[in-house]
Design a protein around this motif. Structure first.
Motif, PDB file in Angstrom:
ATOM      1  N   LEU A 154      37.865  55.780  60.548  1.00  0.00           N
ATOM      2  CA  LEU A 154      37.794  54.465  61.188  1.00  0.00           C
ATOM      3  C   LEU A 154      37.194  53.438  60.238  1.00  0.00           C
ATOM      4  N   VAL A 155      36.145  53.835  59.495  1.00  0.00           N
ATOM      5  CA  VAL A 155      35.544  52.928  58.513  1.00  0.00           C
ATOM      6  C   VAL A 155      36.522  52.647  57.382  1.00  0.00           C
ATOM      7  N   LEU A 156      37.233  53.676  56.933  1.00  0.00           N
ATOM      8  CA  LEU A 156      38.213  53.501  55.863  1.00  0.00           C
ATOM      9  C   LEU A 156      39.293  52.497  56.240  1.00  0.00           C
ATOM     10  N   GLY A 157      39.799  52.604  57.463  1.00  0.00           N
ATOM     11  CA  GLY A 157      40.886  51.722  57.880  1.00  0.00           C
ATOM     12  C   GLY A 157      40.462  50.324  58.251  1.00  0.00           C
ATOM     13  N   SER A 158      39.176  50.109  58.485  1.00  0.00           N
ATOM     14  CA  SER A 158      38.708  48.786  58.911  1.00  0.00           C
ATOM     15  C   SER A 158      37.822  48.148  57.849  1.00  0.00           C
ATOM     16  N   PHE A 159      36.552  48.512  57.806  1.00  0.00           N
ATOM     17  CA  PHE A 159      35.607  47.892  56.868  1.00  0.00           C
ATOM     18  C   PHE A 159      36.066  48.041  55.420  1.00  0.00           C
ATOM     19  N   SER A 160      36.361  49.267  55.006  1.00  0.00           N
ATOM     20  CA  SER A 160      36.713  49.501  53.609  1.00  0.00           C
ATOM     21  C   SER A 160      38.014  48.813  53.235  1.00  0.00           C
ATOM     22  N   ALA A 161      39.008  48.895  54.113  1.00  0.00           N
ATOM     23  CA  ALA A 161      40.298  48.268  53.819  1.00  0.00           C
ATOM     24  C   ALA A 161      40.168  46.753  53.732  1.00  0.00           C
ATOM     25  N   ARG A 162      39.447  46.160  54.666  1.00  0.00           N
ATOM     26  CA  ARG A 162      39.265  44.701  54.638  1.00  0.00           C
ATOM     27  C   ARG A 162      38.494  44.257  53.395  1.00  0.00           C
ATOM     28  N   LEU A 163      37.450  45.000  53.029  1.00  0.00           N
ATOM     29  CA  LEU A 163      36.665  44.631  51.859  1.00  0.00           C
ATOM     30  C   LEU A 163      37.503  44.735  50.590  1.00  0.00           C
ATOM     31  N   PHE A 164      38.278  45.795  50.468  1.00  0.00           N
ATOM     32  CA  PHE A 164      39.134  45.939  49.289  1.00  0.00           C
ATOM     33  C   PHE A 164      40.135  44.792  49.187  1.00  0.00           C
ATOM     34  N   LEU A 165      40.776  44.457  50.288  1.00  0.00           N
ATOM     35  CA  LEU A 165      41.770  43.383  50.251  1.00  0.00           C
ATOM     36  C   LEU A 165      41.133  42.047  49.884  1.00  0.00           C
ATOM     37  N   GLY A 166      39.914  41.794  50.396  1.00  0.00           N
ATOM     38  CA  GLY A 166      39.221  40.554  50.036  1.00  0.00           C
ATOM     39  C   GLY A 166      38.846  40.504  48.573  1.00  0.00           C
ATOM     40  N   LEU A 167      38.402  41.642  48.031  1.00  0.00           N
ATOM     41  CA  LEU A 167      38.033  41.692  46.618  1.00  0.00           C
ATOM     42  C   LEU A 167      39.258  41.670  45.712  1.00  0.00           C
ATOM     43  N   HIS A 168      40.312  42.333  46.156  1.00  0.00           N
ATOM     44  CA  HIS A 168      41.512  42.436  45.330  1.00  0.00           C
ATOM     45  C   HIS A 168      42.141  41.074  45.081  1.00  0.00           C
ATOM     46  N   ALA A 169      41.932  40.133  45.987  1.00  0.00           N
ATOM     47  CA  ALA A 169      42.487  38.788  45.794  1.00  0.00           C
ATOM     48  C   ALA A 169      41.805  38.060  44.642  1.00  0.00           C
ATOM     49  N   ARG A 170      40.620  38.531  44.223  1.00  0.00           N
ATOM     50  CA  ARG A 170      39.850  37.844  43.172  1.00  0.00           C
ATOM     51  C   ARG A 170      39.596  38.723  41.945  1.00  0.00           C
ATOM     52  N   LEU A 171      39.531  40.036  42.140  1.00  0.00           N
ATOM     53  CA  LEU A 171      39.178  40.954  41.057  1.00  0.00           C
ATOM     54  C   LEU A 171      40.343  41.909  40.790  1.00  0.00           C
ATOM     55  N   HIS A 221      40.994  48.223  40.130  1.00  0.00           N
ATOM     56  CA  HIS A 221      40.006  49.293  40.002  1.00  0.00           C
ATOM     57  C   HIS A 221      38.594  48.798  40.299  1.00  0.00           C
ATOM     58  N   LEU A 222      38.255  47.599  39.868  1.00  0.00           N
ATOM     59  CA  LEU A 222      36.937  47.045  40.176  1.00  0.00           C
ATOM     60  C   LEU A 222      36.800  46.825  41.676  1.00  0.00           C
ATOM     61  N   SER A 223      37.838  46.360  42.315  1.00  0.00           N
ATOM     62  CA  SER A 223      37.802  46.164  43.773  1.00  0.00           C
ATOM     63  C   SER A 223      37.583  47.493  44.487  1.00  0.00           C
ATOM     64  N   PHE A 224      38.279  48.536  44.017  1.00  0.00           N
ATOM     65  CA  PHE A 224      38.095  49.853  44.634  1.00  0.00           C
ATOM     66  C   PHE A 224      36.665  50.350  44.426  1.00  0.00           C
ATOM     67  N   GLY A 225      36.140  50.209  43.203  1.00  0.00           N
ATOM     68  CA  GLY A 225      34.794  50.682  42.923  1.00  0.00           C
ATOM     69  C   GLY A 225      33.737  49.982  43.754  1.00  0.00           C
ATOM     70  N   LEU A 226      33.813  48.664  43.849  1.00  0.00           N
ATOM     71  CA  LEU A 226      32.840  47.920  44.650  1.00  0.00           C
ATOM     72  C   LEU A 226      32.975  48.264  46.126  1.00  0.00           C
ATOM     73  N   MET A 227      34.204  48.405  46.580  1.00  0.00           N
ATOM     74  CA  MET A 227      34.419  48.784  47.977  1.00  0.00           C
ATOM     75  C   MET A 227      33.819  50.157  48.252  1.00  0.00           C
ATOM     76  N   ALA A 228      34.023  51.108  47.337  1.00  0.00           N
ATOM     77  CA  ALA A 228      33.493  52.456  47.532  1.00  0.00           C
ATOM     78  C   ALA A 228      31.965  52.441  47.578  1.00  0.00           C
ATOM     79  N   LEU A 229      31.339  51.704  46.678  1.00  0.00           N
ATOM     80  CA  LEU A 229      29.880  51.617  46.673  1.00  0.00           C
ATOM     81  C   LEU A 229      29.348  51.011  47.962  1.00  0.00           C
TER      82      LEU A 229
END
Length: 412
Positions: free
Chosen positions: A339-356, A359-367
């Motif tokens: 549930l966290v992967l599909g919501s919080f993590s997915a949204r955070l990655f998509l927000g970061l991916h638009a700017r970074l 791989h950096l977006s994935f790493g920050l999202m994972a942390l």
């Protein structure tokens, strides 16, 4: 896609290293879902979805070499099922009495289903409130399996029906894809209780375990149930079997671990290059890749537990505090991580991916996801799972526990 492990009862205090093993298996399952949602070539071996062209072959290596164990979901699920058989039989082997099994059986449904209902309710709310962005991540990463989650919008009545019947009886995954294992956990639990009730004190129990595993393999029932039988057999051998000479233990443990690595890293059925990989020699005749995968992963889980039972060094390693903690909250982690992967993590990655970068977006999202996952798992454990266990004890004591026989009247 097969997902997470099922809930395993807490290990008795003298077997705390089993909690560490459970924590290690939970970590493998979590890594699998996060890695293959964003790097699907680690699951399928397909070059078209690779995201690390600067390291050619690395993602493929995680799909079809012993490195597969770092993110293997299939063997993690099997480790949990084998552990269930082992731990559920522990109370009976310590006190071989029908009341021991009665208490476990009467409490099992409530202990499992109240936390599961809470998890399903969160998934239902997520569907209604549009929390999930797994399909958008899949469009970027190429992980088709991830995009297929949360495709329906059940009604309230359908949700109630699913929680009461379809999740425990059929593993309905509409609200949380990991719930497909719940009906197997319930079936496996009562298989363990029945096996012990009828044959727990039989003289030739080893032959009965072998016959039960063979019949399950040949039957139309789910092959995962074999893992529960192996867990019971391993506990029986650990308690009542002949001692292994100390001089031969290191060699035997080494062989068991080699077998675990070889069989446990067998690729999943999503892997497209089996015919060209060394694992093609493990494809069993007259069985499809899915049955071969299941049999190898179940055998690998049993070999790993056997090695742990024989090795004091492995037991000490598995009692590391961080592993034991992961094991103690693994049920909550299981119920919430997707549930966290599909919501919080997915949204955070998509927000970061638009700017970074990717791989950096994935790493920050994972942390950022690690503390969210741990806090959510601990909260569910503290506020739902532990109270559910206490409630199951109260319900059993009030409605099912036999009352002591009245004392005979004193002679006048």
């Amino acid at each position: 896609m097969s997902t997470s492990p099922t809930p395993v009862p807490p290990a008795p205090r003298h077997l705390r290293y089993l909690d560490g093993l459970r924590g290690l298996a939970a970590l493998g399952v979590l890594l699998n879902h996060y890695l293959t949602a964003f790097y699907p070539t680690m699951l399928t071996g397909e070059a078209a979805t690779a995201h690390l062209p600067q390291w050619p072959g690395f993602e493929y290596a995680l799909a079809a070499t012993p490195l597969n164990l770092l993110r293997s979901n299939g063997v993690g699920v099997c480790v949990f099922f084998v552990l269930s058989g082992f731990v559920l039989s522990e109370a009976y082997f310590r006190r071989p009495h029908p009341l021991t099994l009665q208490a476990q059986a009467a409490r099992r449904y409530l202990r499992l289903m109240l936390p599961v209902a809470a998890s399903a309710l969160l998934g239902f709310a997520g569907l209604r409130l549009d929390w999930f962005r797994n399909d958008e991540v899949a469009a970027v990463s190429g992980a088709a399996w991830f995009g297929r989650s949360w495709q329906t919008q059940p009604s309230v009545l359908q949700f109630v029906k699913d929680v009461v019947f379809d999740i425990p009886l059929a593993g309905e995954p509409a609200y949380n894809p990991v719930l497909w294992t719940l009906h197997l956990e319930l079936m496996g639990s009562f298989l363990v209780f029945a096996l012990l009730a009828f044959f727990g004190t039989a003289r030739n129990r080893g032959l009965i375990y072998l016959a039960a595993a063979t019949l399950l393999f040949l039957s139309p029932w789910n092959l995962y149930l074999v893992a529960f039988v192996l867990g019971v057999a391993l506990n029986d051998w650990h308690r009542h079997g002949p001692a292994v000479p100390a001089a031969g233990r290191p060699w035997l443990v080494g062989l068991l671990l080699l077998g675990f690595v070889g069989l446990g890293s067998y690729p999943t059925t999503y892997f497209t290059g089996l015919a060209a990989s060394p694992y093609r020699w493990l494809l069993l005749p007259r069985l499809g890749p899915d049955h071969s995968e299941l049999l190898h992963h179940i055998a690998a889980a049993a070999l790993l537990l056997g090695a742990v039972l024989l090795s004091v060094r492995l037991q000490r390693l598995l009692q590391a505090r961080w592993l034991v903690f992961l094991g103690s909250v693994s049920f909550g982690l299981y119920l919430l991580h997707f549930l966290v992967l599909g919501s919080f993590s997915a949204r955070l990655f998509l927000g970061l991916h638009a700017r970074l970068g990717y791989h950096l977006s994935f790493g920050l999202m994972a942390l950022a996801s690690v503390p969210v996952l741990l806090l959510a798992a601990y909260a569910l454990h503290r506020w739902v799972i532990e109270p559910s266990s206490a409630l199951s004890r109260r319900v059993y004591g009030r409605w099912f526990q036999p009352r002591p026989a009245p004392a005979p009247a004193a002679a006048e």
